[in-house]
Design an enzyme around this catalytic site. Structure first.
Site, short mmCIF file in Angstrom:
data_model
loop_
_atom_site.label_atom_id
_atom_site.label_comp_id
_atom_site.label_asym_id
_atom_site.label_seq_id
_atom_site.Cartn_x
_atom_site.Cartn_y
_atom_site.Cartn_z
N ARG A 70 0.83 -1.21 0.00
CA ARG A 70 0.00 0.00 0.00
C ARG A 70 0.86 1.26 0.00
O ARG A 70 0.54 2.26 -0.65
CB ARG A 70 -0.93 -0.02 1.21
CG ARG A 70 -2.01 1.06 1.18
CD ARG A 70 -3.13 0.74 2.15
NE ARG A 70 -4.19 1.72 2.07
CZ ARG A 70 -4.45 2.62 3.02
NH1 ARG A 70 -3.71 2.64 4.13
NH2 ARG A 70 -5.42 3.49 2.89
N HIS A 74 0.49 4.23 -2.77
CA HIS A 74 0.19 5.61 -2.41
C HIS A 74 1.34 6.54 -2.78
O HIS A 74 1.12 7.74 -3.03
CB HIS A 74 -0.13 5.71 -0.92
CG HIS A 74 -1.50 5.23 -0.58
ND1 HIS A 74 -2.34 5.89 0.29
CD2 HIS A 74 -2.20 4.15 -1.02
CE1 HIS A 74 -3.50 5.23 0.38
NE2 HIS A 74 -3.43 4.16 -0.41
N ASN A 102 -4.43 8.61 3.90
CA ASN A 102 -3.22 8.16 4.58
C ASN A 102 -3.32 8.22 6.10
O ASN A 102 -2.84 7.32 6.80
CB ASN A 102 -2.02 9.00 4.13
CG ASN A 102 -1.69 8.82 2.66
OD1 ASN A 102 -2.10 7.84 2.05
ND2 ASN A 102 -0.96 9.76 2.09
#
Length: 335
Positions: A70, A74, A102
């Protein structure tokens, strides 16, 4: 034998690549400059260093695999794959860690610190944090049963971050299919890439705050009110009440949460996707093409693995045209 001892002994075998750090000029980065041989002379053991730490981390907690995957995703969706997601806020820089997608959910920064420390001991000032994330994400997938792919390297670390772009560009759990496809398209990724990359949710976990609207909304409708789905829905509502419990988590793959496989796509076909954004790929009236792709990957794990590998390379090749540096500490730009 303790995990820490195993990791220490593994690294004790390779300490011969310590080089003098050479300052890098900030130059615009061309993705065609990425290659498999970038560190062949300056840090030939870099993949082993990352892999050893990832083995230790995933052995300690299999969820670390999803965290690293992840982080890489991101990172690449904001300014390109440039390590900007790792930057801490300072008096002169606002990072991306407080972005909507986030804050309170993006984790794994301490593991990145540990890997970077090992890389700096091996080859000071050589391997970028952006490359670290790309390699660690690949190893994370492999370590929980997923496919292997070669990762071109040579990315530079950005000297800037963008909270605004993080809030704008990273897909959210509540967005519809058209918006999601558009966000991927803006990054040079098509709908097939999107379905394959979202398949990473086979090892992911979601916060209650991100799936509450789904389970108290159209969940029963997408499952066609199947009684078989009711026990799972009841379990989800226990985990995520209407009020409170925002940080409670549930696996996005209710079948094999610790294994990278294609079972996640079965949850979508059954209408049981945990996130609205995921279920949209199967249930949206506009999703005739994505639904076919979901069905294909549910029926053919090999096809999913192949496309996932290709799409990860494609996403990983999104570079920051502003260029950058090789950070000594992934949390801060060099001084």
């Amino acid at each position: 034998m303790a995990i820490g001892v195993l990791c220490s002994r593994a690294f004790a075998l390779c300490l011969a690549c310590v080089l003098l750090a050479v300052p890098l000029l900030v130059v615009a980065q061309d993705p065609s400059n990425l290659s498999l041989e970038h560190y062949s002379k300056t840090c030939p053991n870099y993949e082993h260093v990352v892999r050893t730490e990832m083995e230790c981390a995933v052995r300690a907690d299999s969820r670390n695999a999803a965290l690293m995957l992840r982080l890489h995703f991101h990172d690449c969706f904001v300014q390109g794959c440039d390590g900007s997601v790792l930057l801490d806020d300072t008096a002169t820089l606002i990072g991306e860690k407080q972005a909507e997608q986030n804050v309170n959910s993006l984790k794994g920064f301490e593991l990145v610190d540990k890997i970077k420390q090992k890389l700096e001991a091996e080859c000071p000032g050589t391997v970028s944090c952006a490359d670290l994330l790309a390699i660690a994400a690949r190893d994370a997938v492999v370590l929980v049963g997923g496919p292997y792919w070669d990762v071109p390297v040579g990315r530079l670390d950005s000297k800037k971050a963008s909270l605004d772009l993080a809030n704008r560009d990273i897909p959210t759990a509540q967005q519809g299919l058209v918006t999601l496809i558009s966000k991927f398209w803006e990054k040079g990724l098509d709908a097939t890439d999107m379905v394959a990359l979202v398949g990473s949710h086979t090892i992911g976990f979601a916060r209650c705050a991100n799936f509450r609207d789904r389970i108290y909304g159209d969940y029963e409708m997408t499952t066609k009110y199947s009684p078989v789905s009711q026990p799972y829905l009841s379990k989800l509502k226990d985990i995520c009440p209407l009020d409170g419990g925002d940080d409670n988590i549930s696996a996005m793959d209710s079948h094999t949460a610790s294994t990278f496989d294609n079972a996640y796509f079965e949850t979508l076909v059954n209408g049981e996707g945990l996130l609205n954004s995921d279920q949209e790929m199967w249930s949206s009236v506009l999703g005739y093409s994505t639904a076919d792709t979901v069905n294909k990957y549910w029926a053919d794990a090999a096809a999913f693995f192949k496309q996932f590998s290709d799409s990860m390379v494609k996403m990983g090749n999104i570079t920051n045209p502003a260029g950058g540096e090789v950070r000594k500490n992934c949390r801060f730009v060099n001084t």
